[in-house]
Design a protein around this motif. Structure first.
Motif, PDB file in Angstrom:
ATOM      1  N   VAL A   1      44.000  29.419  46.994  1.00 41.06           N
ATOM      2  CA  VAL A   1      42.686  28.582  46.943  1.00 41.06           C
ATOM      3  C   VAL A   1      41.550  29.006  46.460  1.00 41.06           C
ATOM      4  O   VAL A   1      40.774  27.921  45.853  1.00 41.06           O
ATOM      5  N   MET A   2      41.029  30.055  46.664  1.00 39.37           N
ATOM      6  CA  MET A   2      40.126  30.575  45.645  1.00 39.37           C
ATOM      7  C   MET A   2      40.029  32.042  45.247  1.00 39.37           C
ATOM      8  O   MET A   2      40.485  32.761  46.385  1.00 39.37           O
ATOM      9  N   HIS A   3      40.092  32.434  44.129  1.00 38.70           N
ATOM     10  CA  HIS A   3      40.207  33.562  43.541  1.00 38.70           C
ATOM     11  C   HIS A   3      39.069  34.580  44.262  1.00 38.70           C
ATOM     12  O   HIS A   3      37.980  34.115  44.675  1.00 38.70           O
ATOM     13  N   GLY A   4      39.413  35.868  44.415  1.00 36.03           N
ATOM     14  CA  GLY A   4      38.389  36.751  44.969  1.00 36.03           C
ATOM     15  C   GLY A   4      37.026  36.742  44.226  1.00 36.03           C
ATOM     16  O   GLY A   4      36.038  36.936  45.007  1.00 36.03           O
ATOM     17  N   LEU A   5      36.981  36.700  42.877  1.00 38.85           N
ATOM     18  CA  LEU A   5      35.710  37.186  42.277  1.00 38.85           C
ATOM     19  C   LEU A   5      34.817  35.706  42.869  1.00 38.85           C
ATOM     20  O   LEU A   5      33.772  35.584  42.745  1.00 38.85           O
ATOM     21  N   GLU A   6      35.388  34.445  42.803  1.00 43.00           N
ATOM     22  CA  GLU A   6      34.741  33.360  42.999  1.00 43.00           C
ATOM     23  C   GLU A   6      34.447  33.436  44.504  1.00 43.00           C
ATOM     24  O   GLU A   6      33.198  33.053  44.725  1.00 43.00           O
ATOM     25  N   ALA A   7      35.045  33.915  45.257  1.00 43.94           N
ATOM     26  CA  ALA A   7      34.641  33.958  46.562  1.00 43.94           C
ATOM     27  C   ALA A   7      33.383  34.939  46.820  1.00 43.94           C
ATOM     28  O   ALA A   7      32.469  34.737  47.636  1.00 43.94           O
ATOM     29  N   ILE A   8      33.623  36.133  46.178  1.00 46.03           N
ATOM     30  CA  ILE A   8      32.431  36.895  45.974  1.00 46.03           C
ATOM     31  C   ILE A   8      31.312  36.408  45.714  1.00 46.03           C
ATOM     32  O   ILE A   8      29.987  36.347  45.931  1.00 46.03           O
ATOM     33  N   GLY A   9      31.202  35.511  44.560  1.00 40.53           N
ATOM     34  CA  GLY A   9      30.022  34.677  44.050  1.00 40.53           C
ATOM     35  C   GLY A   9      29.476  33.908  45.226  1.00 40.53           C
ATOM     36  O   GLY A   9      28.265  33.728  45.300  1.00 40.53           O
TER      37      GLY A   9
END
Length: 215
Positions: free
Chosen positions: A69-77
Motif C-alpha cells: 500500500v505505502m512504502h515505509g520511507l513514504e510513510a515516514i515522510g
C-alpha cells in the motif's frame, strides 16, 4: 496487559508497522511484556501506520521499510509532515549502507535489523524516546563507510547497474545511448570513487553497500 493503554503517562507509547504477521505479533508481544512500554497500535501497511500515528501520536514508531500500500520511507515522510517531532525507528532485513542513508535522510531516529535481539530493540526504543539517535555498531560502521565514499552521480549509478550485469562497454553505451568513450570515463570514475581496482570488485562492493537497490 499494556496493549492500547495510555493511562500511565510514564509509559513510552509505541506504534509498530510490519507486514509480516509473525514479526508484528512478536514485536507486539515484546513491547507488551516490557515494563515501561505500552503498545498503542499495530499496522500491516504504510498507509495504516500513518492513520494510526494520527490517532495515537506515539512517542516511538517502529517502521518496516518494505510494506504494501505505502512504502515505509513514504510513510515516514507523511508522518513527519503531520508531526515533525515524530521519533521513528526503521526495522528491516536490509543491510546495505545506502538503505541506512536513505532511512536516516527520510527522518528516522533509529535503525535496527530484524535479527536484532530483544535487548537491543528495547534499548533503541528508550534512546529514541529520549531524543537520541540509535544505530547498532554494524549499521553505524556501514553508514561511516558510506560517508567515506564520494557520492556517485545518477549517470554513474546507471552505468554501475549495467556494469554489475556483466555488460561490456559497448553494450553499456548502446543501453545508455552514449559513446563508448563516455562509458570508459564513467567506469574509471566509478572505480576511483568506490576505491576498487576492477569492474567485478565494483559490482561486488555496489551490491554489498546497497547502491543498486534503485535499479
Amino acid at each position: 496487559m499494556n496493549t492500547y493503554a495510555d493511562a500511565n503517562a510514564d509509559l513510552i507509547t509505541v506504534l509498530i508497522a510490519d507486514d509480516h504477521p509473525l514479526i508484528l505479533a512478536g514485536l507486539a508481544a515484546l513491547v507488551d511484556a516490557t515494563p515501561g512500554l505500552t503498545l498503542v497500535g499495530q499496522a500491516d501497511n504504510g498507509a495504516r501506520a500513518v492513520e494510526l500515528y494520527r490517532q495515537h501520536r506515539p512517542q516511538v514508531t517502529i517502521m518496516d521499510l518494505s510494506m504494501p500500500v505505502m512504502h515505509g520511507l513514504e510513510a515516514i515522510g507523511q508522518i513527519l509532515a503531520v508531526d515533525e517531532a515524530a521519533r521513528i525507528v526503521i526495522l528491516t532485513t536490509y543491510q546495505g549502507d545506502e538503505d541506512v542513508r536513505r532511512g536516516m535522510r527520510a527522518g528516522a531516529r533509529g535503525y535496527l535489523l530484524k535479527d536484532s535481539g530483544p535487548e537491543q530493540l528495547v534499548a533503541c526504543i528508550h534512546a529514541v524516546a529520549q531524543g537520541r539517535q540509535f544505530l547498532p555498531p554494524e549499521v553505524a560502521s556501514k553508514l561511516a563507510e558510506r560517508t567515506d565514499v564520494a557520492r556517485l552521480s545518477p549517470r554513474e549509478l546507471e552505468i554501475l547497474a549495467h556494469l554489475a550485469t556483466g555488460k561490456s562497454n559497448k553494450m553499456i553505451a548502446r543501453s545508455a545511448a552514449i559513446e563508448v568513450g563516455t562509458v570508459k570515463f564513467h567506469v574509471n570514475n566509478i572505480l576511483a570513487k568506490l576505491n576498487v581496482g576492477s569492474r567485478t570488485e565494483a559490482a561486488t562492493v555496489a551490491s554489498r553497500r546497497g547502491l543498486l537497490s534503485a535499479f
